[in-house]
Design an enzyme around this catalytic site. Structure first.
Site, PDB file in Angstrom:
ATOM      1  N   TYR A  14       0.841  -1.187   0.000  1.00 54.61           N
ATOM      2  CA  TYR A  14       0.000   0.000   0.000  1.00 54.61           C
ATOM      3  C   TYR A  14       0.878   1.240   0.000  1.00 54.61           C
ATOM      4  O   TYR A  14       1.527   1.554   0.990  1.00 54.61           O
ATOM      5  CB  TYR A  14      -0.937   0.021   1.206  1.00 54.61           C
ATOM      6  CG  TYR A  14      -1.910  -1.134   1.293  1.00 54.61           C
ATOM      7  CD1 TYR A  14      -2.213  -1.917   0.179  1.00 54.61           C
ATOM      8  CD2 TYR A  14      -2.528  -1.455   2.499  1.00 54.61           C
ATOM      9  CE1 TYR A  14      -3.106  -2.981   0.263  1.00 54.61           C
ATOM     10  CE2 TYR A  14      -3.433  -2.508   2.589  1.00 54.61           C
ATOM     11  CZ  TYR A  14      -3.707  -3.271   1.469  1.00 54.61           C
ATOM     12  OH  TYR A  14      -4.587  -4.326   1.569  1.00 54.61           O
TER      13      TYR A  14
ATOM     14  N   SER B 271     -13.465  -5.289   1.604  1.00 60.02           N
ATOM     15  CA  SER B 271     -14.463  -4.714   0.682  1.00 60.02           C
ATOM     16  C   SER B 271     -15.888  -5.165   1.025  1.00 60.02           C
ATOM     17  O   SER B 271     -16.646  -5.570   0.142  1.00 60.02           O
ATOM     18  CB  SER B 271     -14.125  -5.082  -0.767  1.00 60.02           C
ATOM     19  OG  SER B 271     -12.901  -4.530  -1.173  1.00 60.02           O
ATOM     20  N   PRO B 272     -16.283  -5.094   2.297  1.00 57.49           N
ATOM     21  CA  PRO B 272     -17.633  -5.540   2.672  1.00 57.49           C
ATOM     22  C   PRO B 272     -18.732  -4.615   2.158  1.00 57.49           C
ATOM     23  O   PRO B 272     -19.906  -4.973   2.206  1.00 57.49           O
ATOM     24  CB  PRO B 272     -17.584  -5.551   4.204  1.00 57.49           C
ATOM     25  CG  PRO B 272     -16.587  -4.492   4.540  1.00 57.49           C
ATOM     26  CD  PRO B 272     -15.533  -4.591   3.477  1.00 57.49           C
TER      27      PRO B 272
ATOM     28  N   ARG C 250     -16.781  -2.126  -2.389  1.00 53.46           N
ATOM     29  CA  ARG C 250     -15.882  -1.049  -2.799  1.00 53.46           C
ATOM     30  C   ARG C 250     -16.597   0.300  -2.896  1.00 53.46           C
ATOM     31  O   ARG C 250     -16.361   1.089  -3.810  1.00 53.46           O
ATOM     32  CB  ARG C 250     -15.211  -1.386  -4.124  1.00 53.46           C
ATOM     33  CG  ARG C 250     -14.256  -2.550  -4.010  1.00 53.46           C
ATOM     34  CD  ARG C 250     -13.278  -2.584  -5.169  1.00 53.46           C
ATOM     35  NE  ARG C 250     -12.249  -3.559  -4.873  1.00 53.46           N
ATOM     36  CZ  ARG C 250     -12.389  -4.851  -5.081  1.00 53.46           C
ATOM     37  NH1 ARG C 250     -13.497  -5.314  -5.608  1.00 53.46           N
ATOM     38  NH2 ARG C 250     -11.420  -5.689  -4.786  1.00 53.46           N
ATOM     39  N   GLY C 251     -17.492   0.528  -1.955  1.00 53.75           N
ATOM     40  CA  GLY C 251     -18.175   1.808  -1.875  1.00 53.75           C
ATOM     41  C   GLY C 251     -19.501   1.872  -2.607  1.00 53.75           C
ATOM     42  O   GLY C 251     -20.231   2.863  -2.487  1.00 53.75           O
ATOM     43  N   PHE C 252     -19.854   0.815  -3.343  1.00 54.28           N
ATOM     44  CA  PHE C 252     -21.102   0.856  -4.105  1.00 54.28           C
ATOM     45  C   PHE C 252     -22.312   0.925  -3.187  1.00 54.28           C
ATOM     46  O   PHE C 252     -23.303   1.595  -3.483  1.00 54.28           O
ATOM     47  CB  PHE C 252     -21.203  -0.364  -5.023  1.00 54.28           C
ATOM     48  CG  PHE C 252     -22.273  -0.221  -6.086  1.00 54.28           C
ATOM     49  CD1 PHE C 252     -22.010   0.464  -7.259  1.00 54.28           C
ATOM     50  CD2 PHE C 252     -23.541  -0.749  -5.903  1.00 54.28           C
ATOM     51  CE1 PHE C 252     -22.982   0.609  -8.237  1.00 54.28           C
ATOM     52  CE2 PHE C 252     -24.524  -0.609  -6.869  1.00 54.28           C
ATOM     53  CZ  PHE C 252     -24.244   0.073  -8.040  1.00 54.28           C
TER      54      PHE C 252
END
Length: 347
Positions: free
Chosen positions: A65, A212-213, A216-218
């Site tokens: 990262y 990513s629960p 990914r922001g959707f």
């Protein structure tokens, strides 16, 4: 149910080797890369300290990262007695070649070099949970885990984890040294891990860390997600938000939004609550760079889902999201296998 300062983040046991973490963690990647430019360091340190004060003590980072800058950031945030309050997880195995091309390594020399470098960047004596970020398909998993076992014995790491490994790879690794956690993508619309990997982890007493629960922001922004992405945000190449898939996925979001409205929570809290309701061996690690979003994520712990709610959400998930979770240029080494130990040539 809106986020509340009164919500107390509970503790759970992750795996069966003794590690205890906050039931919700904090994914730190977006502070340094992937979702646009790096965020201001003082703001991110403030966010991390706020998370810890709220009871989120499981911090997740990786050497890639940045690369490397996220570990340095976390190290700075853990000064002045804060280190003892957190469960620190980082990862190795992915390196960049020519600036962007991925390479995955699990050979002993690389494992050790990565661990030493992470300890230095984090400025700590020991890493609580050390993951193999992706599986090197050219090195028997027994060899990689064998070196990690040595690092445990030397006191440089406490617990071993894997990410994106196949069920058979997890079994082979666990036979060399107990695996404490497997990190994988698991959400209301990412369900492929439920067939083999989740049952294998539970059979072996391995904790599950869901990244990513929120899709990914959707589940936070819905179809408007694409309108607000910063330059350099990798989600711009993810096909699940592209025009050919967006109409289908929009309908899933709208159905989730309707349920969330009925439950008195946000769609993102509903999606996160769904992960929390998968079991007390699951720790989701949603990432954020904003304190208000972190508070909202904690609020998901107060959202109670009945059997009827879960069945209704299952009906949404069964429709299946359309599109790929990464761009075509990135291989995720998902469900990776490694060669038999007998093929390894010792040097």
């Amino acid at each position: 149910m809106a986020a509340s300062e009164e919500v107390k983040v509970p503790r759970i046991k992750l795996g069966s080797q003794g590690l205890e973490v906050s039931a919700q963690g904090l994914g730190c990647m977006g502070m340094s890369e992937a979702y646009g430019p790096p965020k201001p360091e003082p703001d991110m340190i403030k966010l991390i300290h706020h998370a810890i004060c709220r009871g989120i003590t499981h911090l997740d980072t990786a050497d890639m990262y940045g690369p490397h800058t996220n570990e340095i950031l976390i190290g700075k945030a853990l000064k002045e007695g804060i280190r003892a309050k957190v469960e620190l997880a980082t990862k190795f195995a992915i390196s960049f070649q020519d600036g962007k091309k991925f390479d995955v390594r699990g050979d002993p020399a690389y494992v050790r070099a990565c661990c030493e470098a992470s300890l230095k960047r984090l400025d700590v004596d020991c890493i609580d949970l050390y993951y193999q970020h992706r599986i090197d398909t050219s090195v028997p998993i027994e060899v990689t885990i064998g070196e990690l076992k040595k690092l445990v014995e030397e006191g440089k790491i406490k617990y071993i984890g894997l990410s994106e490994a196949s069920a058979s790879t997890i079994r082979r690794a666990h036979a060399v040294h107990p695996i404490t956690a497997v990190q994988l993508e698991w959400s209301l619309w990412t369900r492929d891990v439920e067939e083999e990997i989740i049952p294998t982890c539970r059979e072996l007493g391995i904790g599950i860390v869901a990244y990513s629960p929120l899709g990914r922001g959707f589940f936070s922004s819905g179809p408007k997600l694409m309108e607000n992405l910063a330059e350099g945000d990798f989600r711009k190449v993810c096909t699940y938000v592209q025009a050919e898939n967006l109409e289908h996925n929009k309908k899933l979001y709208e159905r989730a939004t309707a349920i969330a409205s009925r439950k008195g929570c946000t769609p993102s809290q509903l999606a996160l609550a769904w992960v929390h309701h998968q079991g007390n061996d699951v720790c989701p690690i949603p990432g954020t760079t904003k304190i208000e979003n972190l508070n909202q994520n904690i609020g998901a712990l107060s959202v109670k889902l009945s059997a009827e709610d879960m069945a209704e959400l299952e009906s949404i998930a069964s429709a299946g999201v359309k599109g790929e979770r990464y761009g075509p240029e990135i291989s995720t080494w998902q469900n990776s296998e490694t060669p038999p130990l007998s093929t390894w040539k010792r040097t």
